[in-house]
Design an enzyme around this catalytic site. Structure first.
Site, PDB file in Angstrom:
ATOM      1  N   ASN A 155       0.888  -1.155  -0.041  1.00 19.48           N
ATOM      2  CA  ASN A 155      -0.095  -0.244  -0.059  1.00 19.48           C
ATOM      3  C   ASN A 155       0.872   1.305  -0.030  1.00 19.48           C
ATOM      4  OD1 ASN A 155       0.769  -0.426   2.564  1.00 19.48           O
ATOM      5  ND2 ASN A 155      -1.059   0.679   3.418  1.00 19.48           N
ATOM      6  N   GLU A 253       4.545  -3.417  12.208  1.00 20.12           N
ATOM      7  CA  GLU A 253       3.860  -2.687  11.735  1.00 20.12           C
ATOM      8  C   GLU A 253       2.557  -3.150  11.521  1.00 20.12           C
ATOM      9  OE1 GLU A 253       4.016   0.454  12.855  1.00 20.12           O
ATOM     10  OE2 GLU A 253       5.950   0.751  13.514  1.00 20.12           O
ATOM     11  N   CYS A 287      -3.030   2.520   6.253  1.00 20.94           N
ATOM     12  CA  CYS A 287      -2.843   1.652   7.457  1.00 20.94           C
ATOM     13  C   CYS A 287      -3.773   2.626   8.478  1.00 20.94           C
ATOM     14  CB  CYS A 287      -1.568   1.241   8.026  1.00 20.94           C
ATOM     15  SG  CYS A 287      -0.330   2.471   8.036  1.00 20.94           S
ATOM     16  N   GLU A 464       8.608   2.979  13.881  1.00 17.55           N
ATOM     17  CA  GLU A 464       9.045   3.317  12.658  1.00 17.55           C
ATOM     18  C   GLU A 464       9.421   4.693  12.709  1.00 17.55           C
ATOM     19  OE1 GLU A 464       6.966   1.210   9.611  1.00 17.55           O
ATOM     20  OE2 GLU A 464       9.126   0.295   9.226  1.00 17.55           O
TER      21      GLU A 464
END
Ligand code: NAD
Length: 500
Positions: A155, A253, A287, A464
């Site tokens: 994505n 993640e 996300c 991250e």
């Protein structure tokens, strides 16, 4: 649907472009029109083993390259990405279906990350601290760890590889990269440009193929010390299990079920803009996409009416489109199955709820932006990640009920609140249990110098981006230097240092 003439691509191992050992291939298909974008090696454990061997060998030299020099490679990469931005965005529109301005944003995020992590080459700060003893010096320094396995979703096909690979490299690690099978060409271009920026052979390798073969082997390989994965919760659990035996560092993640709160006192026009962008940007496949809108009852009717009207004005794939396709047929079917689930649960379908067809859309995977009203916070459409252009309006009585609703899901990535009440905004910042919170903005829009990630089942406690990424890709060494010229014993009771 065009398949004839599609180019073939290879893995990149030890500085050579090579086919999969078994010779198998798979195709990357455009979700916009079903065209074949390219043919890629369908790799196996043998290919992963060769790539890890190359990365392990390259590590011995790369870890000794001064960090500022490693950083300079990233600055060159940022420059190349900037030059190729339009070409990459156009390729992303074809291979992944992101609309052009969003595709440009995806590439821009990698450019920003490259500059940020390039600068880290001149920082990578450690600590100095006083010693308990005289004539002794203490410090802690960040050390690279070794071979990193980077496994990415489709994505954010340029941005997410950059979040993992760039900090890994600047910290002195070497990398084996497995891109998603839906976006292998973008992964390939990423590696080509980073190689062109001046990476020595073996420092970055790419192995194409599925999660079950390439991903699994990467996670289980004894010489891979760090796994960084972005993907679904289910994949995260499987990876954590597989990595347990090797006691790997695992950075995850995972999924989200992000929510926007709209209180009675909110600027409703601003809220509607934020919701449309957050729920339907990237066709709801971010996300951080807002798949829940939690609305105080006083604002509910007006918000619903404005939101449905704004959503029905969105254009599907056209030259200047707002909403592109979803990634593949499986995704289209999953999204539609949740429409059926929502209806079955008694939620009210306000708009959308069907596959979009006609006007040239039939050969791609398009779904109409969908809104359910009168949703209860515990319905499945309000609890489970759909990962498509579907959002649920949940009416609540007050601020406290809104906060409880946001926190009622197993995920904890992103949240937002629209309110003009500064006290409520600050209470929300304190009480929303998500890794990212926005005030008077949608749930998307992270910047690369802040930590990115979520609480609860969205991950396993790592972050991250920003300085937090360095904790994933380095280990601390504590160093004690005694310059007294005699044996000074620590952690033992002596006359000089009696125990308290
Ligand atoms: P996915 O979990 O299906 O795949 C992610 C990657 O893992 C792919 O490269 C896949 O091939 C690989 N993989 C699958 N099974 C594996 C296994 N057993 N071992 C090793 N690797 C394996 O996810 P997806 O469909 O590509 O992406 C969508 C998901 O990613 C959503 O759940 C979304 O929320 C999540 N996501 C999270 C973030 C975040 O930062 N939290 C960002 C983007 C996407």
């Amino acid at each position: 649907m065009a398949t004839v003439g599609a180019s073939s691509y290879k893995n990149y191992i030890a500085g050579e472009w090579v086919d999969a050992a078994g010779g198998d291939t798979f195709e990357s298909i455009s979700p916009a029109n079903g065209d074949t974008i390219g043919v890629f090696p369908k790799s196996s454990a043998e290919d992963v083993d060769r790539a890890v061997e190359a990365a392990k060998a390259a590590y011995e030299e790369w870890r000794l390259v001064p960090a500022p020099k490693r950083g300079e490679t990233l600055f060159r990469f940022a420059q190349l990405l900037t030059e190729e931005k339009d070409e990459l965005a156009e390729l992303m529109a074809r291979e992944m279906g992101k609309v052009l301005p969003e595709a440009g944003g995806d590439v821009q995020e990698a450019i920003d990350m490259s500059f940020y992590m390039g600068g880290e080459g001149r920082r990578l700060f450690g600590q100095t601290t006083p010693s308990e003893l005289r004539d002794k010096f203490n410090m802690s320094v960040r050390m690279p760890i070794g071979v990193v396995g980077a496994i990415t979703p489709w994505n954010f096909p340029i941005a997410i590889p950059s979040w993992k690979i760039l900090p890994a490299l600047v910290c002195g690690n070497t990398v084996v990269f497995k891109p998603a099978t839906d976006t292998p060409l973008l992964g390939q271009r990423f590696v080509e440009l980073l190689t062109e920026a001046g990476l020595p052979k073996g420092v970055l390798n790419v192995v194409h193929g599925g999660g079950g073969e390439v991903g699994e082997r990467l996670v289980r390989h004894p010489d891979v010390r760090v796994i960084s994965l972005t993907g679904s919760r289910e994949t995260g659990v499987a990876v954590l299990r597989a990595a347990a035996e090797g006691l790997k560092h695992v950075h995850l993640e995972l999924g989200g079920k992000n929510a926007i709160i709209v209180l009675d006192d909110a600027d409703l026009d601003l809220a509607v803009e934020g919701i449309v962008w957050s729920a339907f940007g990237t066709s709801g496949q971010r996300c951080t996409a807002a798949s829940r809108v939690i609305v105080q009852r006083g604002a509910y009717d007006q918000l619903q009416q404005k939101l449905v009207a704004a959503t029905e004005r969105l254009r599907l794939w056209e030259a200047d489109t707002d909403v592109g396709p979803v990634i593949n047929k499986g995704a289209l079917e999953k999204i539609h199955s949740y429409t059926e689930i929502g209806k079955g649960e008694g939620a009210r379908l306000l708009t959308g709820g069907e596959v979009a067809s006609g006007n040239g859309l039939d050969s791609g995977f398009y779904y109409r932006p969908t809104i359910f009203g009168d949703v209860d916070a515990d319905m499945r459409i309000a609890q489970e990640e759909i990962f498509g252009p579907t959002t649920a309006l949940i009416p609540v009585a007050d601020f406290d009920e809104a906060i409880r609703a946001v926190n009622s899901v197993k995920y904890g990535l992103s949240s937002s609140i629209f309110t003009r009440d500064v006290n409520k905004a600050f209470r929300a910042m304190r009480d929303l249990n998500t890794g990212i919170t926005y005030i008077n903005a949608g749930t998307i829009g992270a910047e690369v110098h802040l930590p990115f990630g979520g609480t609860k089942d969205t991950g396993n406690g790592h972050r991250e981006a920003g300085q937090a990424a360095l904790d994933v890709f380095t280990e601390w060494t504590s160093i004690y230097v005694d310059y007294s010229g005699k044996l000074q014993r620590a952690q033992i009771d002596t006359e000089e240092h009696p125990s308290p």
